[in-house]
Enzyme design. Sequence first.
Site, short mmCIF file in Angstrom:
data_model
loop_
_atom_site.label_atom_id
_atom_site.label_comp_id
_atom_site.label_asym_id
_atom_site.label_seq_id
_atom_site.Cartn_x
_atom_site.Cartn_y
_atom_site.Cartn_z
N ASP A 30 33.20 -5.67 -10.16
CA ASP A 30 34.26 -4.87 -10.89
C ASP A 30 35.20 -6.06 -11.39
OD1 ASP A 30 35.35 -1.89 -11.46
OD2 ASP A 30 36.72 -3.44 -11.34
N ILE A 31 35.48 -5.86 -12.39
CA ILE A 31 36.64 -7.05 -13.12
C ILE A 31 37.84 -6.91 -12.55
CG2 ILE A 31 37.70 -5.69 -15.11
CD1 ILE A 31 36.68 -8.14 -16.94
N ASN A 85 33.20 8.25 -10.40
CA ASN A 85 34.28 9.25 -11.01
C ASN A 85 33.50 9.98 -12.04
OD1 ASN A 85 36.75 8.59 -9.86
ND2 ASN A 85 36.51 6.51 -11.01
N HIS A 96 28.24 5.13 -13.24
CA HIS A 96 28.49 3.85 -12.32
C HIS A 96 28.93 4.44 -11.10
CE1 HIS A 96 32.29 4.07 -14.72
NE2 HIS A 96 32.69 3.61 -13.53
N HIS A 98 30.93 2.97 -7.76
CA HIS A 98 31.76 1.89 -7.07
C HIS A 98 31.39 1.72 -5.72
CE1 HIS A 98 35.17 2.10 -10.20
NE2 HIS A 98 34.55 3.13 -10.55
P1 AMP Z 1 36.10 4.47 -13.74
O1 AMP Z 1 37.41 4.85 -13.63
O2 AMP Z 1 34.98 4.92 -12.45
O3 AMP Z 1 35.13 4.68 -14.94
O4 AMP Z 1 35.94 2.63 -13.39
C1 AMP Z 1 35.57 1.92 -14.39
C2 AMP Z 1 35.66 0.45 -13.75
O5 AMP Z 1 35.00 -0.50 -14.51
C3 AMP Z 1 37.25 -0.13 -13.45
O6 AMP Z 1 37.19 -0.28 -11.71
C4 AMP Z 1 37.12 -1.17 -14.14
O7 AMP Z 1 37.84 -2.50 -13.58
C5 AMP Z 1 35.84 -1.71 -14.32
N1 AMP Z 1 35.36 -2.53 -15.47
C6 AMP Z 1 36.01 -2.47 -16.72
N2 AMP Z 1 35.45 -3.30 -17.66
C7 AMP Z 1 34.66 -4.18 -17.02
C8 AMP Z 1 33.99 -5.09 -17.16
N3 AMP Z 1 34.00 -5.88 -18.32
N4 AMP Z 1 33.29 -6.03 -16.21
C9 AMP Z 1 33.31 -5.22 -14.79
N5 AMP Z 1 34.01 -4.32 -14.50
C10 AMP Z 1 34.85 -3.63 -15.71
#
Ligand code: AMP
Length: 109
Positions: A30-31, A85, A96, A98
């Site tokens: 995760d970024i 989520n 996805h 987490h």
């Molecule tokens: P969600 O609220 O479950 O949709 O979480 C989306 C997750 O994706 C968040 O924790 C972000 O930090 C992560 N995220 C967004 N853009 C990227 C990216 N380019 N690379 C890796 N993780 C990302």
Amino acid sequence: MDKCIFCKIRDREIPKEFTYEDDDIMVFPDINPVKPVHLLIISKKHYADLSEVRDETLLAKLMLKTREMAKENDLDKNGYRVLINGGGAQAIMHLHIHLFGPMDQTTLL
Ligand code: AMP
Ligand code: ZN
């Protein structure tokens, strides 16, 4: 329709180091990590969220890889959380999981 960000990552349109990849799933950090280890385990095929998936083999594969990643990162002994989520609670509309830790026992929210 515009591709979502995870589809762009899948298609190498956004550079990303993958922790794991096969024909169906991929794993990358995760970024914006909330814990020292924070991985995203994603389906390669675009599903907006869990409710769209009918493929039980894919669901099992995602969960088994999540478990394997927890073990590989020693989170199985140091505490972890698995989170999905959905239903509009997610920022990115592409299925996805987490996986993050280490962590102690905490309240749910
Ligand atoms: P969600 O609220 O479950 O949709 O979480 C989306 C997750 O994706 C968040 O924790 C972000 O930090 C992560 N995220 C967004 N853009 C990227 C990216 N380019 N690379 C890796 N993780 C990302
Ligand atoms: Zn997508």
